[in-house]
Design a protein around this motif. Sequence first.
Motif, PDB file in Angstrom:
ATOM      1  N   LEU A 168       0.820  -1.208   0.000  1.00 20.86           N
ATOM      2  CA  LEU A 168       0.000   0.000   0.000  1.00 20.86           C
ATOM      3  C   LEU A 168       0.856   1.261   0.000  1.00 20.86           C
ATOM      4  N   ALA A 169       1.953   1.242   0.743  1.00 20.88           N
ATOM      5  CA  ALA A 169       2.815   2.425   0.806  1.00 20.88           C
ATOM      6  C   ALA A 169       3.370   2.778  -0.562  1.00 20.88           C
ATOM      7  N   GLU A 170       3.595   1.771  -1.402  1.00 22.25           N
ATOM      8  CA  GLU A 170       4.187   1.994  -2.716  1.00 22.25           C
ATOM      9  C   GLU A 170       3.144   2.323  -3.772  1.00 22.25           C
ATOM     10  N   VAL A 171       2.074   1.507  -3.846  1.00 17.93           N
ATOM     11  CA  VAL A 171       1.126   1.654  -4.957  1.00 17.93           C
ATOM     12  C   VAL A 171      -0.091   2.505  -4.603  1.00 17.93           C
ATOM     13  N   GLY A 172      -0.310   2.799  -3.322  1.00 13.46           N
ATOM     14  CA  GLY A 172      -1.464   3.604  -2.926  1.00 13.46           C
ATOM     15  C   GLY A 172      -1.558   4.927  -3.675  1.00 13.46           C
ATOM     16  N   PRO A 173      -0.484   5.734  -3.700  1.00 14.10           N
ATOM     17  CA  PRO A 173      -0.543   7.004  -4.448  1.00 14.10           C
ATOM     18  C   PRO A 173      -0.767   6.791  -5.944  1.00 14.10           C
ATOM     19  N   ARG A 174      -0.210   5.727  -6.510  1.00 13.65           N
ATOM     20  CA  ARG A 174      -0.394   5.452  -7.933  1.00 13.65           C
ATOM     21  C   ARG A 174      -1.846   5.068  -8.221  1.00 13.65           C
ATOM     22  N   ILE A 175      -2.459   4.285  -7.325  1.00 13.60           N
ATOM     23  CA  ILE A 175      -3.868   3.929  -7.495  1.00 13.60           C
ATOM     24  C   ILE A 175      -4.733   5.183  -7.432  1.00 13.60           C
ATOM     25  N   ALA A 176      -4.457   6.059  -6.466  1.00  9.22           N
ATOM     26  CA  ALA A 176      -5.247   7.287  -6.324  1.00  9.22           C
ATOM     27  C   ALA A 176      -5.170   8.140  -7.587  1.00  9.22           C
ATOM     28  N   ALA A 177      -3.975   8.254  -8.173  1.00 15.09           N
ATOM     29  CA  ALA A 177      -3.814   9.052  -9.387  1.00 15.09           C
ATOM     30  C   ALA A 177      -4.509   8.388 -10.575  1.00 15.09           C
ATOM     31  N   LEU A 178      -4.360   7.058 -10.699  1.00 15.69           N
ATOM     32  CA  LEU A 178      -4.999   6.336 -11.798  1.00 15.69           C
ATOM     33  C   LEU A 178      -6.505   6.393 -11.674  1.00 15.69           C
ATOM     34  N   ARG A 179      -7.008   6.289 -10.459  1.00 14.20           N
ATOM     35  CA  ARG A 179      -8.446   6.348 -10.218  1.00 14.20           C
ATOM     36  C   ARG A 179      -9.009   7.704 -10.632  1.00 14.20           C
ATOM     37  N   GLN A 180      -8.322   8.775 -10.260  1.00 15.32           N
ATOM     38  CA  GLN A 180      -8.781  10.117 -10.606  1.00 15.32           C
ATOM     39  C   GLN A 180      -8.782  10.318 -12.117  1.00 15.32           C
ATOM     40  N   GLU A 181      -7.728   9.847 -12.779  1.00 13.17           N
ATOM     41  CA  GLU A 181      -7.639   9.993 -14.226  1.00 13.17           C
ATOM     42  C   GLU A 181      -8.754   9.220 -14.927  1.00 13.17           C
ATOM     43  N   ALA A 182      -9.034   7.994 -14.441  1.00  8.78           N
ATOM     44  CA  ALA A 182     -10.084   7.172 -15.040  1.00  8.78           C
ATOM     45  C   ALA A 182     -11.457   7.790 -14.813  1.00  8.78           C
ATOM     46  N   ARG A 183     -11.676   8.338 -13.634  1.00  2.45           N
ATOM     47  CA  ARG A 183     -12.962   8.969 -13.343  1.00  2.45           C
ATOM     48  C   ARG A 183     -13.197  10.180 -14.241  1.00  2.45           C
ATOM     49  N   GLU A 184     -12.162  10.969 -14.452  1.00  5.39           N
ATOM     50  CA  GLU A 184     -12.300  12.136 -15.322  1.00  5.39           C
ATOM     51  C   GLU A 184     -12.544  11.718 -16.772  1.00  5.39           C
ATOM     52  N   ARG A 185     -11.929  10.613 -17.188  1.00  9.77           N
ATOM     53  CA  ARG A 185     -12.081  10.160 -18.565  1.00  9.77           C
ATOM     54  C   ARG A 185     -13.470   9.602 -18.831  1.00  9.77           C
ATOM     55  N   HIS A 186     -14.007   8.822 -17.875  1.00  8.13           N
ATOM     56  CA  HIS A 186     -15.299   8.167 -18.074  1.00  8.13           C
ATOM     57  C   HIS A 186     -16.476   8.976 -17.529  1.00  8.13           C
ATOM     58  N   GLY A 187     -16.208   9.868 -16.583  1.00  7.94           N
ATOM     59  CA  GLY A 187     -17.285  10.593 -15.935  1.00  7.94           C
ATOM     60  C   GLY A 187     -17.838   9.878 -14.728  1.00  7.94           C
ATOM     61  N   TRP A 188     -17.372   8.666 -14.448  1.00 11.20           N
ATOM     62  CA  TRP A 188     -17.815   7.872 -13.303  1.00 11.20           C
ATOM     63  C   TRP A 188     -16.778   6.783 -13.071  1.00 11.20           C
ATOM     64  N   ILE A 189     -16.823   6.181 -11.898  1.00 15.87           N
ATOM     65  CA  ILE A 189     -15.957   5.044 -11.614  1.00 15.87           C
ATOM     66  C   ILE A 189     -16.666   4.115 -10.637  1.00 15.87           C
ATOM     67  N   MET A 190     -16.458   2.831 -10.815  1.00 16.84           N
ATOM     68  CA  MET A 190     -16.971   1.813  -9.904  1.00 16.84           C
ATOM     69  C   MET A 190     -15.789   0.905  -9.575  1.00 16.84           C
ATOM     70  N   ASP A 191     -15.330   0.930  -8.322  1.00 20.50           N
ATOM     71  CA  ASP A 191     -14.149   0.162  -7.956  1.00 20.50           C
ATOM     72  C   ASP A 191     -14.308  -0.452  -6.579  1.00 20.50           C
ATOM     73  N   CYS A 192     -13.431  -1.375  -6.256  1.00 23.61           N
ATOM     74  CA  CYS A 192     -13.368  -1.962  -4.917  1.00 23.61           C
ATOM     75  C   CYS A 192     -11.962  -2.486  -4.728  1.00 23.61           C
ATOM     76  N   TYR A 193     -11.635  -2.856  -3.492  1.00 21.83           N
ATOM     77  CA  TYR A 193     -10.280  -3.344  -3.242  1.00 21.83           C
ATOM     78  C   TYR A 193     -10.243  -4.222  -2.005  1.00 21.83           C
ATOM     79  N   ILE A 194      -9.174  -4.996  -1.931  1.00 17.51           N
ATOM     80  CA  ILE A 194      -8.915  -5.893  -0.811  1.00 17.51           C
ATOM     81  C   ILE A 194      -7.627  -5.437  -0.145  1.00 17.51           C
ATOM     82  N   LEU A 195      -7.648  -5.355   1.169  1.00 16.17           N
ATOM     83  CA  LEU A 195      -6.471  -5.038   1.952  1.00 16.17           C
ATOM     84  C   LEU A 195      -6.132  -6.225   2.842  1.00 16.17           C
TER      85      LEU A 195
END
Length: 249
Positions: A218-245
Amino acid sequence: MLALSLIGIGCGDPEQLTHAATRAINAADLVLIPRKGSAKSDLADLRRTICADVLTSDNTRIAEFDLPVRDAGEADYRKGVDDWHDAVAAKWSQTITSHLEGDGRVALLIWGDPSLYDSSLRIAGRLDPLPEIEVIPGITSIQALCAAHALPLNDIGEPFLVTTGRRLREGGWPVSADTVVVMLDGGTAFQSLDPVGLQIWWGAYLGMPDQIIMSGALAEVGPRIAALRQEARERHGWIMDCYILKRRP
């Protein structure tokens, strides 16, 4: 008597549809398709595609309706949800009455499975008169996420906890849990946690052509996921995601 079939259709891949779901769709007199605005038109399009692919009955009609929007500004979260459920139930009733005379079977195509973080059963219970309710299970986003990562959800002989992003953000890491599944996260609640010792398996648009996944510490990929999620949401206008910790020693 009015009958209502709540049919789990999986997470976006039409091939996830079960034979039971196909039979239930064709047994319906009326299929309701909710529209959630232009930003989420993909969800209505998928339901239309499923109907076009599997409907063989000439007696089944399709009716679309605009889904009421929940007031996210309501200070009392539970009251806001209850009011929204009342509005959705009223819209269901109005649409059914407009397209179906008297008795018959109505079908709603439910994303994932009707039993897991979905309100369709609670909304159905608000209809008056109360219909006969049939539930057809579907593949959940949890199953789709585990499959995408080739990940066994539980450790040997160990439990796991399913929760929401809101509860994770407000309450922190659940006590006595080593595996946590997070759904309905409107943001990135994992960023509120101490990442030390935590692994994440994340996915968005699971089962759809635009599916994206990422995993790692999480320490390594957490910021990358947050950035990718924001970019995908802006591109599609919506996002539906989930995750396992998972917490590792």
